[in-house]
Structure formats: structure tokens, C-alpha cells
Design an enzyme around this catalytic site. Structure first.
Site, mmCIF file in Angstrom:
data_model
loop_
_atom_site.group_PDB
_atom_site.id
_atom_site.type_symbol
_atom_site.label_atom_id
_atom_site.label_comp_id
_atom_site.label_asym_id
_atom_site.label_seq_id
_atom_site.Cartn_x
_atom_site.Cartn_y
_atom_site.Cartn_z
ATOM 1 N N GLY A 100 0.827 -1.207 0.000
ATOM 2 C CA GLY A 100 0.000 0.000 0.000
ATOM 3 C C GLY A 100 0.855 1.248 0.000
ATOM 4 N N TYR A 134 -2.368 6.538 7.079
ATOM 5 C CA TYR A 134 -2.262 7.833 6.416
ATOM 6 C C TYR A 134 -1.643 8.880 7.334
ATOM 7 C CZ TYR A 134 -5.329 5.753 2.879
ATOM 8 O OH TYR A 134 -5.859 4.946 1.921
#
Length: 164
Positions: A100, A134
Site C-alpha cells: 500500500g 495515512y
């Protein structure tokens, strides 16, 4: 030992893989019932006469294990384009291997190469692993902005300027 991850731009031949990954993402997000995309619509949107988005495919251990789908937007305040990341997904079996982050880094590199002033995306408020990831890479939520959406009959009505 973790195998190397290969990230490449999607091609027309990847449309079935992209649709499979979109459905897997939708299932993870508990939104599978909302997927109406099919191979034909994905092919036109990504590889048609006027492509509306781009995709990257992540491959590891001889399998396609993830994707990122993004498109350009524009910031009037910056006077520069931006990239909007619509989808980032890695199949559960391939998570925690940096795939990711590698996909996100490649999209960020494209944004920088293309002179974009920013990169944005949305995350579901219940997706704590994604939110934490994030934040770890330096992204900050924009709490002062509320995302709005028009679809279906409401979109059609506004397009006709019907009063609501």
C-alpha cells in the site's frame, strides 16, 4: 522473506483485474451492493477516447495484489493541478508488506513529476487501520471540509435545473 513488489501502469488487458480489485475493495468497505461498474465501463473510463482516470497495479509473488486509481483535479487557490486518489487497495493476504505504501508513493511521485500542488483522497471514518497509516505518512484529515455527492435522480434533476 518478502518478495519484491512490481508496480506498473495498468493496461487495457488489466481491466478484468481492476474490476476484481474494485469489487474486493467494495466488499471490504461494505459497499459491494453499490458496484455497478463492469468491464466495458472501466475500459472506456481508463482507456477510451478520453481517459478519465489512471490506474496502477501492484504485483507480488506472481499475483496482482493491489491497485491505485487516480485522476487529476485542479486547485484554483494554488493555480495548479492536483491528483485525487479515488481508490487504494491491497488484498488482505498481501497486507503488511509495504505494498500500500509503495502504491501511494508511486502516485505521489507522479503528482510531483506532473507539477501537482497536492494529492488528496477520502477514507471511511470507521477504517482505523487506513486512517492510522495515512497519519503515519504525514497526511492530515481536513475536518473543516464536508464531502458532498449527487447521484442518480438528484444529479439528473440538477442537470435539468428542476427545483428541489
Amino acid at each position: 522473506m518478502t518478495s519484491a513488489v512490481d508496480i506498473r501502469a495498468a493496461t487495457r488487458g488489466d481491466v478484468p483485474v481492476i474490476l476484481t480489485l474494485i469489487r474486493a475493495l467494495a466488499e471490504y468497505e461494505r459497499l459491494l451492493d453499490q458496484v455497478v461498474a463492469d468491464e466495458a465501463s472501466i475500459e472506456v473510463a481508463l482507456f477510451g477516447e478520453r481517459p478519465y482516470a489512471e490506474a496502477l497495479i501492484a504485483r507480488c509473488d506472481d499475483r496482482d495484489v493491489g491497485f491505485a486509481l487516480f485522476f487529476h483535479n485542479f486547485s484554483t487557490f494554488l493555480g495548479r493541478p492536483g491528483l485525487y486518489l479515488e481508490d487504494l487497495f491491497v488484498v488482505p493476504q498481501a497486507r503488511d508488506r509495504g505494498i500500500g505504501k509503495a502504491l501511494l508513493a508511486r502516485v505521489a511521485a507522479l503528482a510531483v513529476e506532473r507539477g501537482c500542488g497536492r494529492m488528496e483522497w477520502a477514507v471511511l471514518d470507521w477504517n482505523r487501520p487506513a486512517i492510522d497509516f495515512y497519519r503515519h505518512i504525514g497526511a492530515r484529515p481536513l475536518d473543516e471540509w464536508i464531502v458532498n455527492r449527487l447521484t442518480g435522480d438528484d444529479l439528473q434533476a440538477l442537470a435539468r435545473c428542476d427545483d428541489r
